[in-house]
Design an enzyme around this catalytic site. Structure first.
Site, PDB file in Angstrom:
ATOM      1  N   ARG A   1      48.382  49.771  45.435  1.00  0.00           N
ATOM      2  CA  ARG A   1      48.308  49.167  43.976  1.00  0.00           C
ATOM      3  C   ARG A   1      46.571  49.650  43.681  1.00  0.00           C
ATOM      4  NH1 ARG A   1      49.736  43.187  42.314  1.00  0.00           N
ATOM      5  NH2 ARG A   1      48.324  42.903  44.368  1.00  0.00           N
TER       6      ARG A   1
ATOM      7  N   ARG B   1      43.024  45.339  46.443  1.00  0.00           N
ATOM      8  CA  ARG B   1      42.704  43.680  46.562  1.00  0.00           C
ATOM      9  C   ARG B   1      42.415  43.923  48.281  1.00  0.00           C
ATOM     10  NH1 ARG B   1      46.863  41.019  43.178  1.00  0.00           N
ATOM     11  NH2 ARG B   1      47.491  39.925  45.173  1.00  0.00           N
TER      12      ARG B   1
ATOM     13  N   ARG C   1      55.090  28.153  42.009  1.00  0.00           N
ATOM     14  CA  ARG C   1      55.016  28.979  43.537  1.00  0.00           C
ATOM     15  C   ARG C   1      55.466  28.332  44.250  1.00  0.00           C
ATOM     16  NH1 ARG C   1      51.585  33.622  42.871  1.00  0.00           N
ATOM     17  NH2 ARG C   1      51.577  34.684  44.678  1.00  0.00           N
TER      18      ARG C   1
ATOM     19  N   ARG D   1      52.742  37.786  52.766  1.00  0.00           N
ATOM     20  CA  ARG D   1      52.638  36.687  51.233  1.00  0.00           C
ATOM     21  C   ARG D   1      53.767  36.880  51.489  1.00  0.00           C
ATOM     22  NH1 ARG D   1      48.514  40.594  48.502  1.00  0.00           N
ATOM     23  NH2 ARG D   1      50.165  40.663  47.065  1.00  0.00           N
TER      24      ARG D   1
HETATM   25  P1  AP5 Z   1      52.296  44.488  40.230  1.00  0.00           P
HETATM   26  O1  AP5 Z   1      52.314  43.860  38.667  1.00  0.00           O
HETATM   27  O2  AP5 Z   1      50.463  44.312  40.072  1.00  0.00           O
HETATM   28  O3  AP5 Z   1      52.822  42.982  40.612  1.00  0.00           O
HETATM   29  P2  AP5 Z   1      52.462  41.535  40.993  1.00  0.00           P
HETATM   30  O4  AP5 Z   1      54.209  41.159  40.979  1.00  0.00           O
HETATM   31  O5  AP5 Z   1      52.251  41.247  39.670  1.00  0.00           O
HETATM   32  O6  AP5 Z   1      52.434  41.484  42.445  1.00  0.00           O
HETATM   33  P3  AP5 Z   1      50.619  40.449  43.054  1.00  0.00           P
HETATM   34  O7  AP5 Z   1      50.594  40.794  44.158  1.00  0.00           O
HETATM   35  O8  AP5 Z   1      50.344  40.293  41.925  1.00  0.00           O
HETATM   36  O9  AP5 Z   1      52.059  39.005  43.384  1.00  0.00           O
HETATM   37  P4  AP5 Z   1      51.384  38.036  44.343  1.00  0.00           P
HETATM   38  O10 AP5 Z   1      51.524  36.566  43.660  1.00  0.00           O
HETATM   39  O11 AP5 Z   1      51.465  38.415  45.999  1.00  0.00           O
HETATM   40  O12 AP5 Z   1      49.745  37.913  43.758  1.00  0.00           O
HETATM   41  P5  AP5 Z   1      48.740  36.998  43.040  1.00  0.00           P
HETATM   42  O13 AP5 Z   1      47.759  38.124  42.424  1.00  0.00           O
HETATM   43  O14 AP5 Z   1      49.757  36.118  42.511  1.00  0.00           O
HETATM   44  O15 AP5 Z   1      52.706  45.841  40.541  1.00  0.00           O
HETATM   45  C1  AP5 Z   1      52.710  45.773  42.454  1.00  0.00           C
HETATM   46  C2  AP5 Z   1      52.382  47.270  42.657  1.00  0.00           C
HETATM   47  O16 AP5 Z   1      53.120  48.205  41.867  1.00  0.00           O
HETATM   48  C3  AP5 Z   1      51.687  47.639  41.325  1.00  0.00           C
HETATM   49  O17 AP5 Z   1      50.316  48.688  41.640  1.00  0.00           O
HETATM   50  C4  AP5 Z   1      52.043  48.298  40.418  1.00  0.00           C
HETATM   51  O18 AP5 Z   1      51.718  49.849  39.287  1.00  0.00           O
HETATM   52  C5  AP5 Z   1      53.461  49.040  40.848  1.00  0.00           C
HETATM   53  N1  AP5 Z   1      54.792  48.572  40.144  1.00  0.00           N
HETATM   54  C6  AP5 Z   1      54.867  47.317  39.333  1.00  0.00           C
HETATM   55  N2  AP5 Z   1      55.917  47.420  38.733  1.00  0.00           N
HETATM   56  C7  AP5 Z   1      56.903  49.157  39.332  1.00  0.00           C
HETATM   57  C8  AP5 Z   1      58.064  49.245  39.185  1.00  0.00           C
HETATM   58  N3  AP5 Z   1      58.882  49.076  38.473  1.00  0.00           N
HETATM   59  N4  AP5 Z   1      58.416  50.807  39.985  1.00  0.00           N
HETATM   60  C9  AP5 Z   1      57.191  50.749  40.721  1.00  0.00           C
HETATM   61  N5  AP5 Z   1      56.154  50.219  40.958  1.00  0.00           N
HETATM   62  C10 AP5 Z   1      55.845  49.756  39.891  1.00  0.00           C
HETATM   63  O19 AP5 Z   1      48.339  35.939  43.965  1.00  0.00           O
HETATM   64  C11 AP5 Z   1      47.821  36.090  45.346  1.00  0.00           C
HETATM   65  C12 AP5 Z   1      47.143  34.691  45.659  1.00  0.00           C
HETATM   66  O20 AP5 Z   1      46.501  33.352  45.135  1.00  0.00           O
HETATM   67  C13 AP5 Z   1      48.514  34.436  47.035  1.00  0.00           C
HETATM   68  O21 AP5 Z   1      48.988  35.336  48.063  1.00  0.00           O
HETATM   69  C14 AP5 Z   1      47.980  33.040  46.797  1.00  0.00           C
HETATM   70  O22 AP5 Z   1      46.932  32.607  48.112  1.00  0.00           O
HETATM   71  C15 AP5 Z   1      46.970  32.847  45.377  1.00  0.00           C
HETATM   72  N6  AP5 Z   1      47.496  32.022  44.676  1.00  0.00           N
HETATM   73  C16 AP5 Z   1      48.114  32.409  43.383  1.00  0.00           C
HETATM   74  N7  AP5 Z   1      48.809  31.750  42.726  1.00  0.00           N
HETATM   75  C17 AP5 Z   1      49.387  30.796  43.264  1.00  0.00           C
HETATM   76  C18 AP5 Z   1      49.938  28.943  43.254  1.00  0.00           C
HETATM   77  N8  AP5 Z   1      50.412  28.971  42.264  1.00  0.00           N
HETATM   78  N9  AP5 Z   1      50.452  28.590  44.404  1.00  0.00           N
HETATM   79  C19 AP5 Z   1      49.418  28.939  45.516  1.00  0.00           C
HETATM   80  N10 AP5 Z   1      48.042  29.886  45.680  1.00  0.00           N
HETATM   81  C20 AP5 Z   1      48.656  31.320  44.663  1.00  0.00           C
END
Ligand code: AP5
Ligand code: ZN
Length: 214
Positions: free
Chosen positions: A127, A160, A88, A171
């Site tokens: 979600r 969540r 990221r 975010r």
């Molecule tokens: P979904 O597939 O769940 O989306 P996603 O891209 O995986 O979204 P996330 O919220 O999980 O991503 P994020 O990057 O913010 O969170 P993460 O957990 O990595 O889809 C979303 C919704 O849309 C679902 O309900 C789905 O059904 C629907 N949908 C999907 N595709 C669709 C379509 N084509 N059409 C219609 N609907 C659709 O990170 C969370 C936190 O963790 C961060 O904020 C940070 O604090 C920390 N973190 C995680 N990784 C790192 C890192 N590498 N570095 C630093 N901090 C980190």
């Protein structure tokens, strides 16, 4: 096949990663899921990470790089992996490239799911995820047959903590400032593909399969 999925929060990285795992059998490695599990287990790392996650900020690079370093060495990653939500930052991307170099491996494709901000709030506030098996749902776009209950395992669905509108907006801002430029970072390497993440899930998946099978 070693893959990276990039894209803003809610772009569909987790949804598509699960579909790729289902078809190709390679594991989804989500730093967000690993951090949430650490919090559930009440480890010091999980408790510390929660402050950042609830504020919509990135967890410090050294923490997530440490997670990936350990996870990529596990046996199930031998045939490949999907990195979902990592890297990221440019520092994370550089650390990953060093790590893979040491392991004699490389990234085969970087898939960037492009979705405009106006779609993301609705996607994330709607979600729902299964507490038991992690299956993802959306109240409008992919609802469970019975409200609040997982179709796959009967588990309870939850929302969540960071999927409220105010935190989603933060975010997205963090994504624009710190993560969006990874597209430029990877596009120089020839393995970068930007695809339309606003299309229906099955269409997005079809495009990803084309890239993997190419
Ligand atoms: P979904 O597939 O769940 O989306 P996603 O891209 O995986 O979204 P996330 O919220 O999980 O991503 P994020 O990057 O913010 O969170 P993460 O957990 O990595 O889809 C979303 C919704 O849309 C679902 O309900 C789905 O059904 C629907 N949908 C999907 N595709 C669709 C379509 N084509 N059409 C219609 N609907 C659709 O990170 C969370 C936190 O963790 C961060 O904020 C940070 O604090 C920390 N973190 C995680 N990784 C790192 C890192 N590498 N570095 C630093 N901090 C980190
Ligand atoms: Zn379930």
């Amino acid at each position: 096949m070693n893959l990276i999925f990039l894209g803003p929060p809610g772009a569909g990285k987790g949804t598509q990663a699960k579909m790729v795992t289902g078809r190709y059998g390679i594991p989804q490695i989500s730093t967000g899921d690993i951090l949430r599990q650490a919090l559930k287990d009440k480890t010091p790392m999980g408790v510390k990470a929660k402050e950042f996650m609830d504020a919509g900020k990135l967890v410090p690079d050294d923490v997530v790089i440490g997670i990936i370093n350990d996870r990529l060495r596990e046996g199930d990653c031998k045939a490949g992996f999907i990195l979902d939500g990592f890297p990221r930052t440019v520092a994370q991307a550089e650390a990953l490239s060093g790590l893979l170099g040491k392991m004699g491996r490389q990234i085969d494709a970087v898939i960037d799911l492009a979705v405009e901000e106006r779609f993301l709030v609705e996607r994330l506030t709607g979600r729902r995820t299964c507490k038991n098996c992690g299956m993802g749902y959306h109240i409008t776009f992919s609802p469970a047959s019975k409200t609040g209950v997982c179709d796959k395992c009967g588990g309870e669905l939850f929302q969540r903590d960071d999927d409220n509108e105010a935190t989603v907006i933060k975010r997205f801002k963090v994504y624009k400032e710190q993560s969006e430029l990874l597209g430029a970072h990877y596009s120089a390497g020839g393995r970068y593909r930007k695809i339309d993440g606003a299309a229906p899930m099955e269409q997005v998946f079809k495009r990803i399969v084309e890239i993997i099978d190419a």
